[in-house]
Structures are given as C-alpha cells and as structure tokens.
Design a protein around this motif. Structure first.
Motif: not given
Lengths: 383, 383
Positions: B192-198, B229-237
């Motif tokens: 959650p703390d990376r969403l803003d940067a994205v 909801a996908s259960g799949v982690e996405a890296d920030e890039a």
C-alpha cells in the motif's frame, strides 16, 4: 499628427510594394534635432528578428537620427542574410539623410520566416525620403499597419513642449511587449541619460499591461526620440507623465483594434498583497481561453475567473475571493454571489474586478475576448 | 470493461437527472477487496471544488472502499453548503454499502458556481448501488461524460493481474491536471505504501503531458484503487508500467475527443538540456493560440513555433533551432528550411518536432488546435 506633432520631426509613409494589398507599407521618421536622444524597449522574446538585433545596438549609445519601418514582412528567422538586409536598409537610409547608419533604427512587421523583397524596399526608402514632411505623421502611422483597421495616433501637449506617438499592432499582443511597433517623439529638452528611465516607466504601466492573446512577438519595438526643438526643459516626472499618457492612449487603441475581438476586457485586481501578485492574477485571467470564449458568448461564467485565479501563486484565501463583472458581484467570498443573469455583456467594454482581500496593491491588464473572427484571421495568416 | 476488468470491483452508471440531457450522470465504483488500497492525484488549482477537498482527506490514509462520481455539476465555488453536499453524498454511499463515509471518494464535474440538485443525486446513488455489477465498467464510464462524445476506457493484462481505467474530460485539459475524472483499478497485490509513487509516476508521464487549452480545472481527480483480488503480487516497476500504459491510452483518448478540436498535435522536443527544459518548450508551443489557429487552418506557420519557443527560459541558441512539421524540416538553424508548402496538415494527427541542440533530454506534450467549434462550445457553456 502623431510623431510629427512635436517640433523637430519629419515623417513619411509610402507604398513600397511589400504588401500584396498595395497599400502603404514603408514609413520613415527623422529627428532633425537639435538633440538626437533616443531610448528603446524591445521584445523579450529570445527569438528576435534581425531588425531588433540591429536596433538594440543603434540605441545603445542613446542616439538615433532616424527610424525606418516596414510592414509586409517581419524579417525574423531569416538568419545572416536577413540581418544583412536590415544592415543594407539602414545604410541606404543613412546615405539619403547624410547620417551614420549606426544611428538609423530599423523596424519590421509581418510574416516570420521569409526574406524581405529588398528590390522593392530600397526604392521605397528613396520615395519615403523624398516625401518627408513635418505634417506627415498620419501617413507614417498608416504605412506601418498590418491587420490594423485604423492607424493609432496620440499626442499630449504640455507647457511649451509636447509628445506624439504612433503604434501598430492588432494581433499577437502580449506583455513585454505586445506585437507592436511604436514610435514616440518629444520636442522637450531632456537629459539624455534619463530618457531610458522615462520610457521604461511608461511602457511598464501601458504596453506591458495589455495582453490580447498571450502570444509574444519577435519584433516588438517601442522607440522614444527627443529633438529638444521646443527649447523648453521638461523635468523627468512631467515627461514621464506625458509619455505615459501617450503610450496609454496607444495601448488602449491596440486593444480596441485587436484582431477579431468583439470585446475589450479590463481585468482589475485589487487588494493584492503586492503589485506583482495583482499582475500575475490579472494576466492569468487575461490568458484563460475558456473565460475569453465565455465573454464572447455574453456568458458571465465567473467560475472561469476563479479557476484562472486559482492557478496563480499570489497571496489569497480561496474562501475570500470576490469577483464582479460589469458591476454585478457574481462571486462573494469564493462562492455564489448575485444572480449572474444580471450581468450585461452586450457592450464592447467589459470590466472584471477581482478582490483578493490580501493587501493594498492593485493592477489592471487589458485583454480581448476569443472569437470566431480571431480563429478565422489567424488560421490562414501566412497563406 | 474498464474499471471492472480487474477482479474485485463492481460498478454502475445510472440516470440521476442532474444533466438536462437526461443521459446517465451518476457512477459508482466499489472495491470489494480483499485489499482496499488507494492513491490519488488532485488538481493543483488552489480554487478546488468541495469533492476535491473531501477526497484528499479520504485517501490520506491510503484506503478507499468506493468512489461516487457525478456529472451535471462541479460543486465548485459553492462554499460550506457545497462541502456539506459532498459529505452527505459520501455518508449516503457509506450507508448503502456498509462502509465508512471516510472511505468514500467523491468526484463531481460540470458547471462551477452552482449547488448540486441533492434531491436528484441521492436517489441516484440508491439506484447506482442497486445496479452495481462486475461487468458494468462501461456504464460507469458513460455516466461521467460531460461534453465527451465517447466514453474513455482502457485495460492492460499482465501476468495474472490486470489494470483497468475510465476517464472523462473533453475541455479544460491542462497539465497538473487536465479537467478530468479518472478511476484506475488493479487486482494486483501491491504494497500500500508504494501505490502513491506508482500513480504519481504514471500521471507525470501521461495526464500531466496533455494540454488541450491551457486551462486548469477545479475538480481534477485521478484515483488508483487496488483490490489484491488476483492474489498475484506485482512488483513496483511492472505495476508502474501497466498503470502508465492505461493512463497513456486514456490521456490520448481525452485529446482525441477534446472539445471542438480538429487536430491532435504532438509537440515533441528533443536534444534539450533537461527534461524540464523540454517540457517548458513543449508546453509553450502547446499553449500558443496563434500556432493552434494556424494548425486548424492547415497553415504550417512555423514562425509561430519559434516565437513560442523564444518565450521560454530553456537552454538553446536561437540560431541552432530546428523545427519539423509532419516530417518536413521547415526551419533549419533558426532560419528558413524546406518549403512549408510541402507540409500536409490534412490528417487529424499532427507532429511538431523541435530540436533544441542543447543536450540529451526530451519530452512530448499533446495538445489540440484552436477552432471555431472550440469557441462555439465554450462561448455558451453555462447558458
């Protein structure tokens, strides 16, 4: 009689054949002295036309004997050959008037990116030199018109001396400066080292505060010539007042004749924390296309004004903003004020008053509405 | 399906009766989780609408459960009563969805300076809540249209997760931001703390680089919701790439549907000393009314481009500037280049390339031409 109203000046305006319309397109103004003091303000656009580059050098020493002005071509973005054309023009004028080429100011206006037709311009200079007369200020003003519909002239008579001026400019009017060529003359006796300060103060309050379409030209020049022919000394404050009065009248004339405009709009910002703040807010509103379209449509859409104010860095509290249009306070304390339906925008002149409630400073910028005619005139300018 | 393309989201779009046209004007987007992460970017206009003030607070903690959006009224410059209307709307949504009002984002678009018709809006919210569906992304996109002629939708599928988005905005498109409401969703699992940067990186390169008419809105909001909801982690890039792709497609769609525009114009500035320089130059050209009128007229008047470049503080030598229009190098080394008559401006898309010869940085800003239709649409917006 504009530039020939003060004593010591002759002028002329002739047809050189640079304009397809066949109307007058070359003007000459000569300062017969005894003084030959000069000051000038030029466009701050870094892409400056050849005549601007040339004329900066001419007036650097505070002296000019003559100015030659052509419409029908800006001689901008024409490279070294274009600069040579300007130089050749000044040499030609100098030869005819028996002055130094380095004392001949050159001004050009018209399409950017095309060479001037020198085979027409130089014979035009010959004709202009032959036509020089002490009552031909109006002819000179007519010869510098482009899309102007009327020549712009102004005079101010003071105690034993006077100031006269002519201006052209009908589109591309933006601060520092508008697209304009302006020549102001005076027969007052004035200390040469003060002339520059007089002109800068006058333009700061006049030409720098009109902004028809936010676009800045490559050729803007405002020139002040002093002949001393009255023999009467003017103190700096009095001269500044008179030159400012002439510049203000010319600037108002430019807005009144701006390309395609249906309204002249005064954006008056009051109770600002500083004059810079007031100017920034006024300019932001003056450049807002949505606001300018709304005025054209007779629509007192004051939300456009607030949205423009909100983009500035000026000191204000959004919840304290008041806006009036033609005397109706449509926005009060940042919210809905009196009924917008009460605003009558049918007259040419529109007044928008923005109260920032942040201090004691104020400034007014004049602009125009954005109309079908503006789009039409500028959608086929070079074709 | 736009915002409902990623898993974990439902949406709806209904007719609340706010728009005189009688078309859909109220949309609801709900994040069913398991995550409820949110980030947002808002207008930098200091005169901000009530829903912007409200929504800034909502997303400050990084969580949002739903967003309600209305067309038919901006709820800007409506003072404390307008803010109360936004609050009431959020409370109403919260009650229907059994979430906290403080987790309900509110967006509004339409005329500034008028209260919303709450007696229509609240029943509209009821209808929207009843209509929520996992395949109603398009209906939501249609309900936020104002002068848009088509809904703007985009999706990007990645490895086990996806991004979807909708946007509205057809006039008043200017950087930081355009007048737009945008909702982007993803079912990726993301810190959650990376969403803003994205989101900030994505908008910097997309919505911040479209400038239809130089005017900045009071209501702009771009919202990013992540359900996990996908259960799949996405890296920030990877997430930044996908969100940027969706935002770019939406931004291009806004320009393509801009009010009254006949041309979409890419101002590409290359060989700049810095990206900031490139952007400053591109924006200056994009905001030049004379240039925009010329494109409308099919007139490759490159002098307008140079005059606009010359007003910037970017590093360049005026004598080194090159300008191409649709592949024809009309200006070479600050002077006349190839024949301007070779430039074909008949297609909707126009490309202007400005080479500053000052470094390695580049940036592109998209804008539109200035047309009779633009003047017409905006001369009677509120009447």
């Amino acid at each position: 009689m504009s530039v020939t109203h003060p004593r010591g000046f002759r002028a002329s305006g002739v047809v050189a054949g640079l304009k397809a319309s066949g109307t007058a397109d070359l003007a000459l103004v000569v300062n017969d002295g005894p003084d030959h003091h000069a000051a000038a303000v030029f466009t701050s656009n870094r892409v400056e036309a050849a005549p601007v580059t040339w004329s900066r050098t001419v007036v650097a020493d505070g002296r000019a004997d003559a100015v030659v002005l052509n419409s029908g071509g800006a001689n901008a973005c024409t490279g070294a050959p274009g600069f040579q054309d300007t130089h050749t023009t000044a040499e030609h004028v100098a030869g005819l008037l028996d002055v130094a080429a380095g004392d001949v100011v050159v001004c050009s206006t018209g399409l950017i990116g095309e060479r001037l037709a020198m085979d027409k311009l130089l014979p035009g200079v010959d004709a202009a030199a032959s036509a020089l007369a002490a009552d031909a200020g109006r002819a000179a003003a007519e010869a510098i018109m482009t899309t102007d519909t009327v020549p712009k002239l102004a005079v101010a008579d003071r105690d034993g001396w006077s100031v006269g001026g002519m201006a052209k400019g009908a589109g591309m009017l933006a601060p520092a400066l508008a697209t304009m060529l302006v020549v102001v003359t005076t027969d007052a006796v004035v200390a040469p080292d003060r002339l520059d300060a007089v002109l800068r103060e006058a333009t700061r309050l006049t030409f720098d505060r009109i902004d028809s379409d936010g676009c800045q030209s490559t050729n803007d020049t405002v020139l002040l010539l002093a002949s001393g022919a009255s023999g009467v000394e003017a103190d700096e404050a009095a001269l500044t007042e008179a030159v400012t009065a002439v510049c203000a009248e010319l600037a108002r004339g430019l807005i009144a004749d701006a390309e395609g405009a249906h309204h002249d709009i005064a954006i008056e910002v009051v109770s600002a924390a500083s004059e810079d703040d007031a100017l920034e807010v006024a300019r932001s509103v003056a450049r807002n296309n949505l606001f300018k379209c709304a005025v054209f449509g007779g629509d007192p859409n004051w939300g456009r004004v607030l949205a423009a104010v909100g983009t500035t860095a000026a000191a204000f509290d959004p919840a304290s903003l008041d806006v009036s249009m033609n005397g109706v306070q449509v926005c009060r304390a940042g919210g809905v004020g009196d009924d917008r339906g009460l605003v009558d925008l049918s007259q040419r002149e529109v007044r928008v008053l923005v109260d920032l409630h942040a201090g004691d400073a104020a400034a007014t910028v004049w602009t125009n509405d954005l109309t079908h005619d503006y789009v039409h005139e500028n959608s086929a300018y070079s074709t």
